[in-house]
Design a protein around this motif. Sequence first.
Motif, mmCIF file in Angstrom:
data_model
loop_
_atom_site.group_PDB
_atom_site.id
_atom_site.type_symbol
_atom_site.label_atom_id
_atom_site.label_comp_id
_atom_site.label_asym_id
_atom_site.label_seq_id
_atom_site.Cartn_x
_atom_site.Cartn_y
_atom_site.Cartn_z
ATOM 1 N N GLN A 1 0.835 -1.201 0.000
ATOM 2 C CA GLN A 1 0.000 0.000 0.000
ATOM 3 C C GLN A 1 0.871 1.253 0.000
ATOM 4 O OE1 GLN A 1 -2.745 0.290 3.267
ATOM 5 N NE2 GLN A 1 -3.587 2.214 2.564
ATOM 6 N N LEU B 1 2.402 1.754 -3.421
ATOM 7 C CA LEU B 1 1.431 2.251 -4.399
ATOM 8 C C LEU B 1 1.138 3.731 -4.194
ATOM 9 C CD1 LEU B 1 -1.015 -0.776 -4.651
ATOM 10 C CD2 LEU B 1 0.578 0.049 -6.393
ATOM 11 N N VAL B 2 1.123 4.177 -2.954
ATOM 12 C CA VAL B 2 0.944 5.603 -2.680
ATOM 13 C C VAL B 2 2.126 6.390 -3.246
ATOM 14 C CG1 VAL B 2 0.903 7.332 -0.834
ATOM 15 C CG2 VAL B 2 -0.563 5.323 -0.686
ATOM 16 N N GLU B 3 3.334 5.853 -3.095
ATOM 17 C CA GLU B 3 4.511 6.522 -3.651
ATOM 18 C C GLU B 3 4.429 6.604 -5.175
ATOM 19 O OE1 GLU B 3 8.032 4.589 -2.225
ATOM 20 O OE2 GLU B 3 7.537 4.974 -0.135
ATOM 21 N N ARG C 1 1.647 6.597 -6.985
ATOM 22 C CA ARG C 1 0.603 7.582 -7.277
ATOM 23 C C ARG C 1 1.142 9.002 -7.148
ATOM 24 N NH1 ARG C 1 -2.064 10.899 -4.079
ATOM 25 N NH2 ARG C 1 -4.090 11.679 -4.716
ATOM 26 N N ASN C 2 1.869 9.249 -6.073
ATOM 27 C CA ASN C 2 2.417 10.586 -5.868
ATOM 28 C C ASN C 2 3.418 10.962 -6.957
ATOM 29 O OD1 ASN C 2 0.851 10.889 -3.593
ATOM 30 N ND2 ASN C 2 2.481 10.330 -2.170
ATOM 31 N N ILE D 1 3.400 9.862 -10.048
ATOM 32 C CA ILE D 1 2.626 10.125 -11.269
ATOM 33 C C ILE D 1 2.013 11.517 -11.207
ATOM 34 C CG2 ILE D 1 0.551 9.458 -12.549
ATOM 35 C CD1 ILE D 1 1.270 6.526 -11.771
ATOM 36 N N LEU D 2 1.412 11.854 -10.079
ATOM 37 C CA LEU D 2 0.810 13.185 -9.940
ATOM 38 C C LEU D 2 1.871 14.280 -10.020
ATOM 39 C CD1 LEU D 2 -1.830 12.551 -7.144
ATOM 40 C CD2 LEU D 2 -2.234 12.902 -9.583
#
Length: 53
Positions: free
Chosen positions: A28, A31-33, A35-36, A38-39
């Motif tokens: 988890q 995946l947050v890393e 996502r960050n 990509i953003l």
Amino acid sequence: MIALSLYQAQVVPASNARAAFRHSQTVQNQLVEVRNAILRTSWSGDARPGPSR
């Protein structure tokens, strides 16, 4: 033999559950890393890896 059976019935599943939970938390966080990253790339246009600026 009974002690070994009790150990396998009680301790092993609890240990496996803890390991699975830790693995889930690690995935988890990763995946947050992602996502960050990509953003951050979409906002800045900078595709280089690294911490946010």
